[in-house]
Write an enzyme that holds these catalytic residues in place. Structure first.
Site, PDB file in Angstrom:
ATOM      1  N   ASP A 149      20.528 -56.467 -51.884  1.00 39.28           N
ATOM      2  CA  ASP A 149      20.231 -57.727 -51.206  1.00 39.28           C
ATOM      3  C   ASP A 149      19.213 -58.564 -51.981  1.00 39.28           C
ATOM      4  OD1 ASP A 149      21.909 -57.253 -49.007  1.00 39.28           O
ATOM      5  OD2 ASP A 149      20.387 -56.040 -48.022  1.00 39.28           O
ATOM      6  N   ARG A 224      21.535 -65.226 -31.880  1.00 39.80           N
ATOM      7  CA  ARG A 224      21.683 -63.806 -31.564  1.00 39.80           C
ATOM      8  C   ARG A 224      21.631 -63.026 -32.876  1.00 39.80           C
ATOM      9  NH1 ARG A 224      21.329 -64.612 -27.546  1.00 39.80           N
ATOM     10  NH2 ARG A 224      22.875 -64.252 -25.930  1.00 39.80           N
ATOM     11  N   SER A 226      19.360 -59.394 -35.019  1.00 43.51           N
ATOM     12  CA  SER A 226      18.298 -58.392 -34.972  1.00 43.51           C
ATOM     13  C   SER A 226      16.986 -58.987 -35.462  1.00 43.51           C
ATOM     14  CB  SER A 226      18.681 -57.178 -35.819  1.00 43.51           C
ATOM     15  OG  SER A 226      18.804 -57.546 -37.171  1.00 43.51           O
ATOM     16  N   ARG A 227      15.907 -58.262 -35.217  1.00 42.38           N
ATOM     17  CA  ARG A 227      14.579 -58.757 -35.588  1.00 42.38           C
ATOM     18  C   ARG A 227      14.279 -58.367 -37.037  1.00 42.38           C
ATOM     19  NH1 ARG A 227       8.702 -57.162 -33.741  1.00 42.38           N
ATOM     20  NH2 ARG A 227       7.664 -59.194 -33.827  1.00 42.38           N
ATOM     21  N   THR A 272      30.357 -62.286 -31.167  1.00 38.16           N
ATOM     22  CA  THR A 272      31.203 -62.617 -32.308  1.00 38.16           C
ATOM     23  C   THR A 272      30.801 -63.979 -32.868  1.00 38.16           C
ATOM     24  OG1 THR A 272      32.865 -63.746 -30.962  1.00 38.16           O
ATOM     25  CG2 THR A 272      33.129 -61.356 -31.280  1.00 38.16           C
ATOM     26  N   LEU A 273      31.224 -64.237 -34.092  1.00 34.71           N
ATOM     27  CA  LEU A 273      30.991 -65.552 -34.674  1.00 34.71           C
ATOM     28  C   LEU A 273      31.662 -66.633 -33.845  1.00 34.71           C
ATOM     29  CD1 LEU A 273      31.568 -64.559 -38.392  1.00 34.71           C
ATOM     30  CD2 LEU A 273      29.387 -65.261 -37.392  1.00 34.71           C
ATOM     31  N   ALA A 289      17.520 -61.284 -47.368  1.00 30.50           N
ATOM     32  CA  ALA A 289      17.575 -62.374 -48.347  1.00 30.50           C
ATOM     33  C   ALA A 289      18.260 -63.547 -47.629  1.00 30.50           C
ATOM     34  CB  ALA A 289      18.327 -61.922 -49.588  1.00 30.50           C
ATOM     35  N   ALA A 290      19.196 -64.218 -48.291  1.00 38.82           N
ATOM     36  CA  ALA A 290      19.908 -65.302 -47.620  1.00 38.82           C
ATOM     37  C   ALA A 290      20.785 -64.747 -46.501  1.00 38.82           C
ATOM     38  CB  ALA A 290      20.766 -66.060 -48.640  1.00 38.82           C
ATOM     39  N   ARG A 293      25.529 -65.408 -42.332  1.00 41.78           N
ATOM     40  CA  ARG A 293      26.173 -66.144 -41.241  1.00 41.78           C
ATOM     41  C   ARG A 293      26.102 -67.660 -41.432  1.00 41.78           C
ATOM     42  NH1 ARG A 293      23.194 -64.530 -36.001  1.00 41.78           N
ATOM     43  NH2 ARG A 293      21.992 -63.200 -37.377  1.00 41.78           N
TER      44      ARG A 293
END
Length: 399
Positions: A149, A224, A226-227, A272-273, A289-290, A293
């Protein structure tokens, strides 16, 4: 200015009320009444609102749509990444020193060879998907492809410039960016996408097909994930304080052990997306990193709020802040985020216009053909920089 159209400055005189606007002068002997327009007028002259108007107007005035022919929208990134090697080229010694930073590949006689062990097989497979169709066009060369990454060659810490290809970087790194494996395979793996996001060509179809009309989208902000970092906390805290304005919640990640890892709340379910498209305002944060999504959010035809500008992929520079998305400072407070969201809630046409421009740009200039085109230009130009005769490394396997 056209953005201030309809804003009146009312100057009370003893007998006559004069209301001035950019559309002309109106005169009446009756007192101007308090109205919704008057309320909006005061808000438009607030410091925050004028700041946003000015930023949008300035960005649009300077913006020129890019030329999509032969993936030229992104070619400046390629030129900048290869520039450090233009004068002296790429030597065998550079490649030998670079091997510790990634996966070793060779192109010899139009065949592709790779070191036997790949740290991330799906990522290597995604890279090879784009390289193999180009082999007939490529000269002999050696590549060090970083599938981690994080970029590897720091501008100040590295003693010399060595060629390492990475999918993402900041201005502090000299890595050469390539279109990520995740356009085809791999990417972040979650329960909904156990083998990673992958297949950008399929997501382009599935997300746009379910995208609701603007009027049917919920007029609130959504996030939505994760942290990954505490940069996301301010939006989550704002969501807890004002759930009618924002729906931002943390999900589990692989390191989750307790609610403390989700800011002292039970983890939310993954979405979902396609489900993102139910909302008008979508927040994007970097990950390690970038963020993979980022490109997907534009397909919803929703307004994308992009937090931070440090991390880049090859296509990011073609997207312009305030033209295609709303830029958000990394350490914005909940109060600052609220002001920004409310501005676009109250100026629906501005929000919708930026969202549409963002969608059109990604749809027209980040097609799979553009990704393949970038790989082609990158490898052909990189190959011209090789300053030695590439000899077959028999420890590598053909792929």
């Amino acid at each position: 200015m056209h953005l201030l159209k309809g804003i009146a400055i009312c100057i009370s005189l003893s007998v006559t009320q004069i209301c001035a606007s950019n559309e002309g002068m109106c005169m009446t002997k009756t007192q101007c009444s308090e109205s919704e327009e008057g309320t909006t007028t005061r808000k438009l002259y607030s410091e925050d609102f004028n700041k946003y108007f000015d930023a949008i107007e300035t960005a649009l005035a300077a913006y020129a749509p890019c030329n999509s022919t032969n993936c030229n929208c992104h070619v400046d990134v390629l030129k900048a990444d290869l520039k450090p090697f233009k004068a002296k080229g790429i030597t065998r010694e550079m490649i030998n020193r670079a091997k510790q930073y990634g996966t070793h590949y060779q192109v010899i006689d139009n065949k592709l060879y790779r070191q036997r062990e790949c740290m991330f097989p799906a990522r290597c497979s995604g890279v090879e998907h784009f390289v193999k169709p180009l082999l007939a066009l490529l000269p002999d060369m050696e590549l060090i492809v970083n599938c981690r990454d994080w970029p590897q060659i720091h501008r100040h810490w590295s003693k010399e410039k060595i060629p390492v290809l990475s999918f993402s970087k900041t201005a502090e790194y000299l890595d050469i960016m390539y279109p990520a494996w995740a356009f085809w395979e791999g990417g972040p793996a979650i329960a909904l996408y156990p083998t990673g996001l992958g297949r950008w060509d399929r997501h382009r179809k599935s997300i746009t097909q379910v995208s609701a009309a603007w009027e049917l989208k919920e007029p609130k902000a959504f996030f939505r994930g994760s942290r990954t970092s505490d940069e996301r906390d301010a939006l989550v805290l704002l969501s807890r304080a004002q759930p009618a304005l924002v729906d931002a919640q943390y999900t589990k990640n692989q390191a989750w052990k307790s609610p403390q890892d989700t800011l002292n709340a039970e983890p939310a379910r993954e979405v979902t997306l396609e489900e993102h498209c139910q909302y008008r305002f979508l927040f994007n944060f970097r990950g390690v990193a970038a963020s993979f999504r980022f490109k997907h959010l534009f397909l919803c035809r929703s307004l994308v709020f992009h937090v931070g500008d440090e991390w880049q992929e090859f296509f990011y520079p073609s997207l312009k802040p305030w033209v295609h998305y709303v830029p958000v400072p990394v350490r914005s407070t909940p109060e600052e985020l609220e002001a920004l969201i409310r501005f676009f809630q109250e100026h629906d046409k501005l929000a919708r216009d930026i969202a549409e421009r963002g969608y059109e740009h990604i749809w027209n200039h980040l097609r799979m053909v553009d990704v393949e085109c970038y790989w082609k230009k990158l490898l052909k130009r990189y190959g011209k920089l090789i300053r030695y005769t590439v000899e077959r490394d028999t420890s590598l396997i053909e792929v």
